[in-house]
Design a protein around this motif. Structure first.
Motif, PDB file in Angstrom:
ATOM      1  N   GLN A  78       0.836  -1.202   0.000  1.00  0.00           N
ATOM      2  CA  GLN A  78       0.000   0.000   0.000  1.00  0.00           C
ATOM      3  C   GLN A  78       0.871   1.252   0.000  1.00  0.00           C
ATOM      4  N   PRO A  79       1.003   1.958  -1.138  1.00  0.00           N
ATOM      5  CA  PRO A  79       1.664   3.264  -1.128  1.00  0.00           C
ATOM      6  C   PRO A  79       0.914   4.228  -0.223  1.00  0.00           C
ATOM      7  N   VAL A  80       1.641   5.120   0.441  1.00  0.00           N
ATOM      8  CA  VAL A  80       1.028   6.071   1.369  1.00  0.00           C
ATOM      9  C   VAL A  80       1.569   7.467   1.086  1.00  0.00           C
ATOM     10  N   THR A  81       1.019   8.450   1.804  1.00  0.00           N
ATOM     11  CA  THR A  81       1.435   9.833   1.663  1.00  0.00           C
ATOM     12  C   THR A  81       2.946   9.957   1.841  1.00  0.00           C
ATOM     13  N   ALA A  82       3.574  10.751   0.966  1.00  0.00           N
ATOM     14  CA  ALA A  82       5.028  10.943   1.042  1.00  0.00           C
ATOM     15  C   ALA A  82       5.356  12.421   0.892  1.00  0.00           C
ATOM     16  N   ASP A  83       6.428  12.867   1.546  1.00  0.00           N
ATOM     17  CA  ASP A  83       6.915  14.224   1.356  1.00  0.00           C
ATOM     18  C   ASP A  83       7.472  14.391  -0.049  1.00  0.00           C
ATOM     19  N   THR A  84       7.670  15.638  -0.444  1.00  0.00           N
ATOM     20  CA  THR A  84       8.256  15.915  -1.748  1.00  0.00           C
ATOM     21  C   THR A  84       9.588  15.177  -1.902  1.00  0.00           C
ATOM     22  N   GLY A  85       9.741  14.504  -3.020  1.00  0.00           N
ATOM     23  CA  GLY A  85      10.991  13.811  -3.302  1.00  0.00           C
ATOM     24  C   GLY A  85      11.148  12.484  -2.596  1.00  0.00           C
ATOM     25  N   ALA A  86      10.092  12.002  -1.949  1.00  0.00           N
ATOM     26  CA  ALA A  86      10.175  10.734  -1.224  1.00  0.00           C
ATOM     27  C   ALA A  86       9.146   9.746  -1.760  1.00  0.00           C
ATOM     28  N   PHE A  87       9.384   8.486  -1.479  1.00  0.00           N
ATOM     29  CA  PHE A  87       8.459   7.411  -1.836  1.00  0.00           C
ATOM     30  C   PHE A  87       8.204   6.626  -0.555  1.00  0.00           C
ATOM     31  N   ALA A  88       6.936   6.354  -0.247  1.00  0.00           N
ATOM     32  CA  ALA A  88       6.597   5.679   1.004  1.00  0.00           C
ATOM     33  C   ALA A  88       5.507   4.647   0.762  1.00  0.00           C
ATOM     34  N   PHE A  89       5.548   3.586   1.561  1.00  0.00           N
ATOM     35  CA  PHE A  89       4.550   2.529   1.436  1.00  0.00           C
ATOM     36  C   PHE A  89       4.535   1.705   2.724  1.00  0.00           C
ATOM     37  N   ARG A  90       3.507   0.886   2.841  1.00  0.00           N
ATOM     38  CA  ARG A  90       3.413  -0.068   3.941  1.00  0.00           C
ATOM     39  C   ARG A  90       3.098  -1.443   3.369  1.00  0.00           C
ATOM     40  N   ILE A  91       3.422  -2.450   4.145  1.00  0.00           N
ATOM     41  CA  ILE A  91       2.968  -3.807   3.886  1.00  0.00           C
ATOM     42  C   ILE A  91       1.974  -4.139   4.991  1.00  0.00           C
ATOM     43  N   THR A  92       0.730  -4.390   4.617  1.00  0.00           N
ATOM     44  CA  THR A  92      -0.244  -4.814   5.612  1.00  0.00           C
ATOM     45  C   THR A  92      -0.344  -6.336   5.603  1.00  0.00           C
ATOM     46  N   GLY A  93      -0.628  -6.882   6.779  1.00  0.00           N
ATOM     47  CA  GLY A  93      -0.684  -8.325   6.929  1.00  0.00           C
ATOM     48  C   GLY A  93      -2.085  -8.876   6.863  1.00  0.00           C
ATOM     49  N   ALA A 138      14.223   8.050  -0.525  1.00  0.00           N
ATOM     50  CA  ALA A 138      14.234   9.090  -1.558  1.00  0.00           C
ATOM     51  C   ALA A 138      13.673   8.485  -2.837  1.00  0.00           C
ATOM     52  N   SER A 139      12.765   9.211  -3.496  1.00  0.00           N
ATOM     53  CA  SER A 139      12.047   8.626  -4.620  1.00  0.00           C
ATOM     54  C   SER A 139      12.987   8.107  -5.701  1.00  0.00           C
ATOM     55  N   PRO A 140      12.853   6.824  -6.053  1.00  0.00           N
ATOM     56  CA  PRO A 140      13.670   6.261  -7.129  1.00  0.00           C
ATOM     57  C   PRO A 140      13.031   6.423  -8.505  1.00  0.00           C
ATOM     58  N   LEU A 141      11.876   7.100  -8.573  1.00  0.00           N
ATOM     59  CA  LEU A 141      11.154   7.247  -9.838  1.00  0.00           C
ATOM     60  C   LEU A 141      11.764   8.395 -10.620  1.00  0.00           C
ATOM     61  N   ALA A 142      12.663   8.067 -11.516  1.00  0.00           N
ATOM     62  CA  ALA A 142      13.479   9.070 -12.204  1.00  0.00           C
ATOM     63  C   ALA A 142      12.814   9.553 -13.488  1.00  0.00           C
TER      64      ALA A 142
END
Length: 322
Positions: A78-93, A138-142
Protein backbone atom coordinates in the motif's frame (compact mmCIF):
# COMPACT_ATOMS: atom_id res chain seq x y z
CA UNK A 1 5.35 22.12 -4.98
CA UNK A 2 5.10 18.33 -5.03
CA UNK A 3 5.22 16.42 -8.26
CA UNK A 4 2.01 14.47 -8.22
CA UNK A 5 2.10 10.79 -8.94
CA UNK A 6 -0.85 8.54 -9.43
CA UNK A 7 -1.17 4.78 -9.43
CA UNK A 8 -2.48 3.68 -12.76
CA UNK A 9 -5.05 0.92 -13.09
CA UNK A 10 -3.35 -2.36 -13.72
CA UNK A 11 -5.08 -5.18 -15.51
CA UNK A 12 -3.18 -8.26 -16.54
CA UNK A 13 -4.45 -11.32 -18.36
CA UNK A 14 -2.24 -14.38 -18.19
CA UNK A 15 -2.96 -17.65 -19.95
CA UNK A 16 -2.60 -21.18 -18.60
CA UNK A 17 -0.65 -21.36 -15.33
CA UNK A 18 -0.34 -17.63 -14.90
CA UNK A 19 -4.03 -17.00 -14.23
CA UNK A 20 -5.26 -13.41 -13.91
CA UNK A 21 -4.37 -10.68 -11.44
CA UNK A 22 -4.49 -6.95 -11.19
CA UNK A 23 -3.93 -4.15 -8.70
CA UNK A 24 -5.27 -0.62 -8.54
CA UNK A 25 -4.32 2.32 -6.32
CA UNK A 26 -3.38 5.98 -6.13
CA UNK A 27 -0.33 7.91 -4.99
CA UNK A 28 0.68 11.54 -4.80
CA UNK A 29 3.07 13.50 -2.66
CA UNK A 30 1.43 14.23 -0.39
CA UNK A 31 -1.98 12.63 -0.94
CA UNK A 32 -4.29 10.25 0.92
CA UNK A 33 -3.17 6.66 1.34
CA UNK A 34 -3.54 4.37 -1.66
CA UNK A 35 -6.68 2.56 -2.60
CA UNK A 36 -5.69 -0.99 -3.43
CA UNK A 37 -7.76 -3.75 -4.92
CA UNK A 38 -6.95 -7.03 -3.19
CA UNK A 39 -6.30 -9.96 -5.46
CA UNK A 40 -7.50 -13.32 -4.27
CA UNK A 41 -6.00 -16.72 -4.85
CA UNK A 42 -7.47 -20.18 -4.78
CA UNK A 43 -6.70 -22.35 -1.79
CA UNK A 44 -4.30 -25.19 -2.39
CA UNK A 45 -2.24 -23.53 -5.13
CA UNK A 46 1.45 -22.62 -4.96
CA UNK A 47 3.16 -19.30 -5.61
CA UNK A 48 6.74 -18.84 -6.74
CA UNK A 49 8.18 -16.09 -4.61
CA UNK A 50 10.12 -14.40 -7.36
CA UNK A 51 13.51 -15.31 -5.91
CA UNK A 52 15.90 -17.53 -7.80
CA UNK A 53 18.45 -18.24 -5.08
CA UNK A 54 16.86 -21.18 -3.37
CA UNK A 55 14.73 -19.30 -0.82
CA UNK A 56 11.57 -19.29 -2.90
CA UNK A 57 8.42 -20.13 -1.03
CA UNK A 58 7.37 -23.64 -0.32
CA UNK A 59 3.65 -23.88 0.44
CA UNK A 60 2.11 -20.83 -1.20
CA UNK A 61 -1.03 -19.83 -2.99
CA UNK A 62 -0.63 -19.55 -6.80
CA UNK A 63 1.60 -20.29 -9.76
CA UNK A 64 2.17 -16.65 -10.64
CA UNK A 65 5.71 -15.33 -10.94
CA UNK A 66 6.73 -12.67 -8.43
CA UNK A 67 5.63 -9.06 -8.69
CA UNK A 68 2.38 -9.53 -10.58
CA UNK A 69 0.13 -9.16 -7.53
CA UNK A 70 -0.44 -6.19 -5.25
CA UNK A 71 -1.83 -8.60 -2.63
CA UNK A 72 -0.81 -12.19 -1.98
CA UNK A 73 -1.23 -14.62 0.93
CA UNK A 74 -2.89 -11.93 2.98
CA UNK A 75 -0.11 -9.35 2.53
CA UNK A 76 -0.73 -6.14 0.57
CA UNK A 77 1.55 -3.41 -0.77
CA UNK A 78 0.00 0.00 0.00
CA UNK A 79 1.66 3.26 -1.13
CA UNK A 80 1.03 6.07 1.37
CA UNK A 81 1.43 9.83 1.66
CA UNK A 82 5.03 10.94 1.04
CA UNK A 83 6.91 14.22 1.36
CA UNK A 84 8.26 15.91 -1.75
CA UNK A 85 10.99 13.81 -3.30
CA UNK A 86 10.18 10.73 -1.22
CA UNK A 87 8.46 7.41 -1.84
CA UNK A 88 6.60 5.68 1.00
CA UNK A 89 4.55 2.53 1.44
CA UNK A 90 3.41 -0.07 3.94
CA UNK A 91 2.97 -3.81 3.89
CA UNK A 92 -0.24 -4.81 5.61
CA UNK A 93 -0.68 -8.32 6.93
CA UNK A 94 -3.56 -10.81 7.05
CA UNK A 95 -5.03 -8.87 9.99
CA UNK A 96 -5.11 -5.66 7.94
CA UNK A 97 -2.50 -3.96 10.13
CA UNK A 98 0.91 -2.67 8.99
CA UNK A 99 3.64 -5.29 9.32
CA UNK A 100 6.57 -4.11 11.46
CA UNK A 101 8.71 -7.25 11.66
CA UNK A 102 10.70 -8.46 8.66
CA UNK A 103 13.54 -10.94 8.31
CA UNK A 104 16.91 -9.80 6.96
CA UNK A 105 17.58 -11.26 3.51
CA UNK A 106 20.84 -10.36 1.78
CA UNK A 107 21.72 -7.74 4.40
CA UNK A 108 18.39 -5.89 4.13
CA UNK A 109 14.83 -6.28 5.39
CA UNK A 110 13.35 -4.69 2.28
CA UNK A 111 14.48 -4.57 -1.35
CA UNK A 112 12.52 -2.04 -3.41
CA UNK A 113 13.00 -2.36 -7.15
CA UNK A 114 11.38 0.05 -9.61
CA UNK A 115 11.35 -0.19 -13.40
CA UNK A 116 9.63 1.91 -16.03
CA UNK A 117 7.13 -0.17 -17.96
CA UNK A 118 9.07 0.24 -21.21
CA UNK A 119 12.10 -1.11 -19.24
CA UNK A 120 14.12 2.04 -19.97
CA UNK A 121 14.61 2.84 -16.27
CA UNK A 122 15.64 0.70 -13.27
CA UNK A 123 16.55 1.29 -9.62
CA UNK A 124 17.23 -1.05 -6.70
CA UNK A 125 17.03 0.75 -3.34
CA UNK A 126 16.56 -0.05 0.34
CA UNK A 127 13.98 1.98 2.30
CA UNK A 128 14.05 2.66 6.04
CA UNK A 129 11.32 1.28 8.30
CA UNK A 130 9.51 3.52 10.81
CA UNK A 131 7.91 2.23 13.99
CA UNK A 132 4.44 2.50 12.46
CA UNK A 133 5.33 0.11 9.63
CA UNK A 134 5.95 2.79 6.98
CA UNK A 135 8.88 2.32 4.62
CA UNK A 136 10.43 5.55 3.25
CA UNK A 137 13.17 6.26 0.74
CA UNK A 138 14.23 9.09 -1.56
CA UNK A 139 12.05 8.63 -4.62
CA UNK A 140 13.67 6.26 -7.13
CA UNK A 141 11.15 7.25 -9.84
CA UNK A 142 13.48 9.07 -12.20
CA UNK A 143 11.21 11.01 -14.53
CA UNK A 144 7.81 10.72 -16.20
CA UNK A 145 6.28 7.41 -17.10
CA UNK A 146 4.44 4.41 -15.73
CA UNK A 147 6.65 2.60 -13.25
CA UNK A 148 6.28 -0.80 -11.63
CA UNK A 149 7.34 -0.83 -7.98
CA UNK A 150 8.32 -4.21 -6.50
CA UNK A 151 8.58 -4.81 -2.75
CA UNK A 152 10.77 -7.88 -2.17
CA UNK A 153 10.67 -9.01 1.48
CA UNK A 154 10.11 -11.78 4.02
CA UNK A 155 7.67 -11.06 6.88
CA UNK A 156 8.91 -12.60 10.12
CA UNK A 157 7.26 -15.97 10.48
CA UNK A 158 6.16 -15.95 6.85
CA UNK A 159 7.55 -16.82 3.44
CA UNK A 160 9.43 -14.64 0.92
CA UNK A 161 7.12 -12.45 -1.15
CA UNK A 162 7.38 -10.00 -4.01
CA UNK A 163 4.42 -7.65 -4.41
CA UNK A 164 4.08 -5.08 -7.20
CA UNK A 165 2.06 -1.97 -7.99
CA UNK A 166 2.03 0.54 -10.87
CA UNK A 167 2.88 4.19 -10.20
CA UNK A 168 2.49 6.93 -12.79
CA UNK A 169 4.70 10.02 -12.79
CA UNK A 170 2.99 12.58 -15.05
CA UNK A 171 4.83 14.40 -17.80
CA UNK A 172 5.78 14.03 -21.43
CA UNK A 173 7.51 10.77 -22.23
CA UNK A 174 8.30 9.06 -25.52
CA UNK A 175 8.49 5.31 -25.01
CA UNK A 176 11.85 3.88 -25.87
CA UNK A 177 12.19 0.63 -27.82
CA UNK A 178 13.84 -2.23 -25.99
CA UNK A 179 17.49 -2.61 -27.05
CA UNK A 180 18.23 -5.64 -29.20
CA UNK A 181 19.71 -8.73 -27.53
CA UNK A 182 23.49 -8.48 -27.12
CA UNK A 183 26.15 -10.43 -25.23
CA UNK A 184 28.09 -7.37 -24.09
CA UNK A 185 27.29 -3.97 -22.61
CA UNK A 186 29.14 -1.07 -21.00
CA UNK A 187 28.35 0.92 -17.86
CA UNK A 188 30.44 3.55 -16.04
CA UNK A 189 33.57 2.51 -17.95
CA UNK A 190 33.09 -1.22 -17.27
CA UNK A 191 32.42 -3.86 -19.92
CA UNK A 192 30.18 -6.74 -18.88
CA UNK A 193 29.74 -9.82 -21.06
CA UNK A 194 26.99 -12.42 -20.77
CA UNK A 195 27.41 -16.13 -21.45
CA UNK A 196 24.43 -18.44 -21.38
CA UNK A 197 20.80 -18.21 -22.44
CA UNK A 198 17.82 -18.58 -20.09
CA UNK A 199 15.50 -21.45 -20.92
CA UNK A 200 11.85 -21.36 -19.83
CA UNK A 201 10.87 -23.83 -17.14
CA UNK A 202 14.37 -25.00 -16.30
CA UNK A 203 17.42 -23.75 -14.46
CA UNK A 204 20.00 -22.11 -16.73
CA UNK A 205 23.52 -20.96 -15.88
CA UNK A 206 24.19 -17.33 -16.72
CA UNK A 207 27.75 -16.05 -16.29
CA UNK A 208 28.49 -12.33 -16.33
CA UNK A 209 32.12 -11.26 -16.61
CA UNK A 210 33.31 -7.79 -15.64
CA UNK A 211 36.33 -6.01 -17.13
CA UNK A 212 37.64 -2.45 -17.19
CA UNK A 213 40.02 -0.95 -19.73
CA UNK A 214 40.42 -4.40 -21.24
CA UNK A 215 41.50 -5.98 -17.94
CA UNK A 216 39.47 -8.48 -15.90
CA UNK A 217 38.14 -7.09 -12.64
CA UNK A 218 39.30 -9.52 -9.95
CA UNK A 219 38.51 -7.42 -6.88
CA UNK A 220 34.75 -7.03 -6.95
CA UNK A 221 33.43 -5.84 -3.60
CA UNK A 222 30.66 -7.61 -1.69
CA UNK A 223 27.29 -5.98 -2.16
CA UNK A 224 24.38 -7.17 -0.02
CA UNK A 225 26.29 -10.31 0.84
CA UNK A 226 27.20 -11.29 -2.71
CA UNK A 227 29.41 -10.33 -5.66
CA UNK A 228 26.37 -9.57 -7.78
CA UNK A 229 22.59 -9.43 -7.87
CA UNK A 230 20.51 -10.14 -10.95
CA UNK A 231 16.93 -9.03 -11.58
CA UNK A 232 15.03 -10.28 -14.63
CA UNK A 233 11.81 -8.63 -15.85
CA UNK A 234 9.64 -10.12 -18.57
CA UNK A 235 8.68 -7.64 -21.29
CA UNK A 236 4.96 -6.89 -21.25
CA UNK A 237 3.71 -7.86 -17.79
CA UNK A 238 7.05 -7.34 -15.97
CA UNK A 239 6.99 -10.72 -14.24
CA UNK A 240 9.83 -10.49 -11.70
CA UNK A 241 12.75 -12.76 -10.85
CA UNK A 242 15.48 -11.81 -8.34
CA UNK A 243 18.50 -14.11 -8.52
CA UNK A 244 21.62 -14.29 -6.36
CA UNK A 245 24.89 -15.83 -7.52
CA UNK A 246 26.57 -19.09 -6.74
CA UNK A 247 28.95 -18.92 -3.79
CA UNK A 248 29.51 -16.09 -1.34
CA UNK A 249 32.30 -13.68 -0.42
CA UNK A 250 34.65 -15.16 2.15
CA UNK A 251 33.56 -18.78 1.65
CA UNK A 252 37.08 -19.78 0.58
CA UNK A 253 36.06 -20.89 -2.89
CA UNK A 254 34.27 -17.99 -4.61
CA UNK A 255 36.61 -15.59 -6.45
CA UNK A 256 35.95 -11.85 -6.39
CA UNK A 257 35.49 -11.72 -10.15
CA UNK A 258 35.82 -11.32 -12.98
CA UNK A 259 33.00 -13.87 -13.48
CA UNK A 260 29.79 -14.04 -11.48
CA UNK A 261 27.57 -17.06 -12.19
CA UNK A 262 23.85 -17.35 -11.56
CA UNK A 263 21.36 -20.21 -11.87
CA UNK A 264 18.13 -18.68 -13.12
CA UNK A 265 14.79 -20.14 -14.14
CA UNK A 266 12.50 -17.87 -16.13
CA UNK A 267 8.78 -18.70 -15.99
CA UNK A 268 8.01 -18.73 -19.71
CA UNK A 269 9.28 -18.08 -23.20
CA UNK A 270 9.58 -14.37 -23.88
CA UNK A 271 11.85 -11.36 -24.02
CA UNK A 272 13.47 -10.36 -20.74
CA UNK A 273 15.55 -7.46 -19.52
CA UNK A 274 18.38 -8.43 -17.15
CA UNK A 275 19.83 -5.98 -14.61
CA UNK A 276 23.12 -6.90 -12.92
CA UNK A 277 24.11 -4.92 -9.82
CA UNK A 278 27.79 -5.21 -8.86
CA UNK A 279 30.07 -3.16 -6.61
CA UNK A 280 33.56 -1.97 -7.47
CA UNK A 281 35.51 1.15 -6.57
CA UNK A 282 33.15 1.68 -3.63
CA UNK A 283 30.24 2.28 -6.02
CA UNK A 284 27.34 0.13 -7.24
CA UNK A 285 26.99 -0.20 -11.01
CA UNK A 286 24.10 -1.68 -13.01
CA UNK A 287 24.66 -3.47 -16.32
CA UNK A 288 21.60 -4.18 -18.50
CA UNK A 289 20.95 -6.85 -21.13
CA UNK A 290 18.06 -7.93 -23.35
CA UNK A 291 17.71 -11.70 -23.72
CA UNK A 292 15.19 -13.97 -25.42
CA UNK A 293 14.14 -17.20 -23.70
CA UNK A 294 12.65 -20.00 -25.77
CA UNK A 295 10.88 -19.61 -29.09
CA UNK A 296 9.26 -16.21 -29.36
CA UNK A 297 7.21 -15.58 -32.53
CA UNK A 298 8.23 -12.47 -34.47
CA UNK A 299 5.86 -9.50 -34.27
CA UNK A 300 3.03 -9.58 -36.79
CA UNK A 301 3.56 -7.56 -39.93
CA UNK A 302 1.43 -4.42 -40.10
CA UNK A 303 -1.76 -4.74 -42.11
CA UNK A 304 -1.61 -3.33 -45.62
CA UNK A 305 -4.39 -1.51 -47.41
CA UNK A 306 -5.04 -2.07 -51.11
CA UNK A 307 -6.49 0.79 -53.09
CA UNK A 308 -9.82 -0.09 -54.77
CA UNK A 309 -9.85 -0.70 -58.48
CA UNK A 310 -11.72 1.80 -60.66
CA UNK A 311 -14.56 -0.64 -61.39
CA UNK A 312 -15.21 -1.53 -57.76
CA UNK A 313 -18.47 -0.37 -56.22
CA UNK A 314 -16.75 1.50 -53.35
CA UNK A 315 -18.24 4.94 -53.04
CA UNK A 316 -21.50 4.14 -54.77
CA UNK A 317 -24.71 5.01 -52.97
CA UNK A 318 -25.69 2.49 -50.34
CA UNK A 319 -22.15 0.99 -49.94
CA UNK A 320 -20.99 1.50 -46.37
CA UNK A 321 -18.03 0.49 -44.20
CA UNK A 322 -18.11 -0.61 -40.61
Amino acid sequence: MNTATKLSGFALGLAAVFGAAYGVGHLAGPVPAAETRHDTTSAGHDTAAGHGDGHASGAATSHLPGGLLVSDRGYTLQPVTADTGAFAFRITGPDGRPVTRFDVAHDKRMHLIVARRDLSGFRHVHPDLAADGTWRVASPLAGPGVWRAFADFTPTGGEPLTLGVDVTVPGALAERPLPAPASSTTVDGYTVTLAGTPQPGQSSRLTLTVSRDGRPVTDLQPYLGAYGHLVALRQGDLAYLHVHPEGAPGDGRTPAGPAVTFSAEVPSAGTYRLYLDFRHGDAVHTAEFTVVAGDVPPPAAPATTTAPTPDADHGTPGHGHS
